[in-house]
Design a protein around this motif. Structure first.
Motif, PDB file in Angstrom:
ATOM      1  N   HIS A  55       0.782  -1.250   0.058  1.00 38.25           N
ATOM      2  CA  HIS A  55       0.042  -0.059   0.106  1.00 38.25           C
ATOM      3  C   HIS A  55       1.122   1.182   0.031  1.00 38.25           C
ATOM      4  O   HIS A  55       1.089   1.663   1.097  1.00 38.25           O
ATOM      5  CB  HIS A  55      -0.796   0.121   1.196  1.00 38.25           C
ATOM      6  CG  HIS A  55      -2.012   1.160   1.245  1.00 38.25           C
ATOM      7  ND1 HIS A  55      -2.940   0.866   1.925  1.00 38.25           N
ATOM      8  CD2 HIS A  55      -2.071   2.196   0.598  1.00 38.25           C
ATOM      9  CE1 HIS A  55      -4.002   2.101   1.793  1.00 38.25           C
ATOM     10  NE2 HIS A  55      -3.044   2.780   1.074  1.00 38.25           N
ATOM     11  N   HIS A  57       1.595   5.303  -2.221  1.00 39.27           N
ATOM     12  CA  HIS A  57       1.056   6.204  -3.214  1.00 39.27           C
ATOM     13  C   HIS A  57       2.336   6.815  -3.737  1.00 39.27           C
ATOM     14  O   HIS A  57       2.706   8.141  -3.156  1.00 39.27           O
ATOM     15  CB  HIS A  57      -0.001   7.304  -2.519  1.00 39.27           C
ATOM     16  CG  HIS A  57      -0.951   6.239  -1.886  1.00 39.27           C
ATOM     17  ND1 HIS A  57      -2.354   5.975  -2.738  1.00 39.27           N
ATOM     18  CD2 HIS A  57      -1.378   6.059  -0.605  1.00 39.27           C
ATOM     19  CE1 HIS A  57      -3.068   5.440  -2.071  1.00 39.27           C
ATOM     20  NE2 HIS A  57      -2.423   5.316  -0.581  1.00 39.27           N
ATOM     21  N   LYS A 146      -9.232  -1.174  -5.840  1.00 35.79           N
ATOM     22  CA  LYS A 146      -9.597  -0.342  -4.612  1.00 35.79           C
ATOM     23  C   LYS A 146     -10.675   0.525  -4.995  1.00 35.79           C
ATOM     24  O   LYS A 146     -10.996   1.188  -6.231  1.00 35.79           O
ATOM     25  CB  LYS A 146      -8.100   0.775  -4.656  1.00 35.79           C
ATOM     26  CG  LYS A 146      -8.230   1.721  -3.696  1.00 35.79           C
ATOM     27  CD  LYS A 146      -8.022   1.355  -2.213  1.00 35.79           C
ATOM     28  CE  LYS A 146      -7.681   2.508  -1.410  1.00 35.79           C
ATOM     29  NZ  LYS A 146      -6.438   3.045  -1.312  1.00 35.79           N
ATOM     30  N   HIS A 236      -6.124   0.405   5.857  1.00 38.17           N
ATOM     31  CA  HIS A 236      -5.717   1.183   6.939  1.00 38.17           C
ATOM     32  C   HIS A 236      -6.667   1.093   8.037  1.00 38.17           C
ATOM     33  O   HIS A 236      -7.314   2.344   8.416  1.00 38.17           O
ATOM     34  CB  HIS A 236      -5.032   2.437   6.525  1.00 38.17           C
ATOM     35  CG  HIS A 236      -6.036   3.285   5.651  1.00 38.17           C
ATOM     36  ND1 HIS A 236      -7.491   3.194   5.714  1.00 38.17           N
ATOM     37  CD2 HIS A 236      -5.802   3.992   4.473  1.00 38.17           C
ATOM     38  CE1 HIS A 236      -7.888   4.178   4.505  1.00 38.17           C
ATOM     39  NE2 HIS A 236      -6.689   4.454   3.939  1.00 38.17           N
ATOM     40  N   ASP A 310       1.028   2.640   3.597  1.00 33.83           N
ATOM     41  CA  ASP A 310       0.244   3.760   3.036  1.00 33.83           C
ATOM     42  C   ASP A 310       1.068   5.136   2.761  1.00 33.83           C
ATOM     43  O   ASP A 310       0.650   6.180   3.003  1.00 33.83           O
ATOM     44  CB  ASP A 310      -0.901   4.172   4.043  1.00 33.83           C
ATOM     45  CG  ASP A 310      -1.879   4.906   3.369  1.00 33.83           C
ATOM     46  OD1 ASP A 310      -1.872   5.147   2.215  1.00 33.83           O
ATOM     47  OD2 ASP A 310      -3.028   5.398   3.968  1.00 33.83           O
TER      48      ASP A 310
END
Ligand code: URP
Ligand code: ZN
Ligand code: ZN
Length: 454
Positions: A55, A57, A146, A236, A310
């Protein structure tokens, strides 16, 4: 290459031994002798499977700002932390089809990544084109999709009925649905009220996205999962209520998988009261200590199967825009480089988990849940994605002693014991003794298979 005399930790056992690597794969485990081989002495070190940070970004547009990393700097920082595979997202832009988003993200990553990577697809609606493309996307090696139940203004949110339709459709074609679970209408109304009262300051940020917003959305998604028969993965999870809902659902036989992140385990909402509380603007927000305790308990008893970072890497100049008004920043916190060191120190060192549990949470489970062939464990024939950890090395986190682009650390002052020392990706040393030895673009896209049971 032979890694000599390390404590080899797999998902289910640990023993002192040697490990031989040939052609990027683990060739032999045990007592290995070969005079011609390059030898890495791992005496006193742990040999773990490389971390799979499923996970991240990287190079991400968050609605009002772009992260400061790209696929080179992001994956290089990940490698320093013992991560050998990342799974990032192909987030649909307005007007872009899912397949176009995937192609765009491939072109952003290929040639830059220095460890292996894959992408989760992202869906914003159950239109004909999206439904038609799902089997092809799964067939192309992207079996996870997602959905954001929030971020309407950024254009990421999915409506409930589309979510339900896609959940069934993706499941029917062998895919896995991932959910960011927050009730958007609650978060938006609370935020609007604060904006009108001129109180949308970081200190109030957690009240704009309260635990009930997560709990309501998780329970709605569990109902959808029950109704459709789908397996769902909640990203999360941050609240005690969320863990309890998932625990009950799992006990009742629902296929729900839960993930949390180090920041929800280690940082609490009092951070927003600090002068620079804007640094911690992320969604969901940091919670109370009792939530963190419930998350650790969820890890201990297996309700939570994965810990990811994340990772969302913004520099302070972007974060500071939220100093007086938290709606002025895109949410997110960086952390891929600290995932293993934090979880090793506080999890294993703190007596909350065994080394093998750590391997399951960070490597084995993500590999199986997200269908990464040849990754996530130490066994003959698997990719030689490995991290050598020095369990006695000490390290204090500062704002700058990391390789991510952000010029601060939410963990400043944390003193950790146990640091990744050598990181090996498909048999090649990419990090050793604090030096990056890998190459830009050497990482490969990994075509994934449908999920396996953990
Ligand atoms: O605040 C966060 N988590 N930002 C990244 C996007 C997401 O919701 O995961
Ligand atoms: Zn999210
Ligand atoms: Zn995220």
């Amino acid at each position: 290459m032979i890694i000599r005399n390390g404590l080899i930790v797999t998902a289910h056992e640990e023993f002192v031994g040697d490990l031989a690597i040939a052609d990027g794969k683990i060739a032999c485990i045990g007592n290995v002798r070969d005079e011609r081989a390059q030898v890495l002495d791992a005496t006193g070190k742990l040999v773990l499977p490389g971390v799979i940070d499923m996970h991240t970004h990287i190079d991400h547009w968050g609605g009002s700002a772009k992260t400061d990393d790209d696929f080179f700097t992001g994956t290089r920082a990940a490698a320093f932390g013992g991560v050998t595979t990342v799974i990032d997202f192909a987030i649909q832009r307005p007007g872009e089809t899912v397949q176009e988003a995937v192609r765009r993200r491939r072109s952003e990553a290929d040639g830059k990544v220095c460890i292996d990577y894959s992408l989760h697809a992202h869906v914003t609606g159950a239109d004909e084109e999206t439904l038609r493309s799902v089997p092809a996307i799964i067939g192309d090696g992207y079996p996870s999709f997602k959905m954001f139940t929030t971020y309407k203004k950024a254009g990421f949110k999915i409506e409930d009925h589309d979510c339900l339709t896609l959940m069934r459709h993706i499941h029917d074609h062998g895919g896995l649905v991932m959910i960011h679970a927050e009730n958007d209408s609650m978060c938006e109304s609370l935020t609007e009220t604060m904006l009108r009262a001129d109180t949308a300051v970081p200190a109030r940020y957690p009240d704009s996205r309260p635990p009930i917003a997560e709990a309501e959305c998780i329970s709605r998604m569990l109902l959808f999962a029950e109704y459709t028969g789908a397996t769902i993965y909640i990203v999360h999870v941050s609240t005690r209520q969320g863990v309890e809902l998932i625990r009950r659902a799992q006990k009742s036989g629902l296929n729900v998988i839960a993930e949390t992140c180090p920041h929800y385990l280690l940082l609490h909402r009092d951070r927003y009261l600090e002068e620079d509380g804007y640094k911690y603007i992320m969604a969901p927000p940091l919670r109370d200590e009792e939530d963190a305790e419930a998350l650790w308990q969820g890890i201990r008893d297996g309700v939570i199967s994965v810990v990811s970072s994340d990772h969302c890497d913004y520099r302070l100049d972007k974060k500071v825009a939220g100093r007086r008004n938290f709606t002025q920043v895109s949410p997110g916190i960086h952390g891929t480089e600290w995932l293993l060191p934090l979880m090793y120190h506080f999890g294993v060192g703190g007596g909350k988990m065994t080394r093998q549990q750590l391997v399951r949470l960070l490597s084995h489970h993500p590999a199986r849940i997200f269908g990464l062939p040849g990754k996530g464990n130490i066994a003959v024939g698997m990719d030689a994605d490995l991290v050598l950890v020095d369990p006695s090395a000490r390290h204090t986190i500062t704002d700058s002693n990391h390789h991510m682009q952000a010029d601060f650390s939410p963990y400043r002052g944390f003193e950790l014991q146990g640091c990744p020392e050598t990181v090996i990706s498909r048999g090649e040393i990419v990090v050793q003794g604090g030096r990056f030895l890998g190459g830009r673009g050497r990482g490969r896209f990994v075509r994934r298979n449908p999920a396996l049971r953990i």
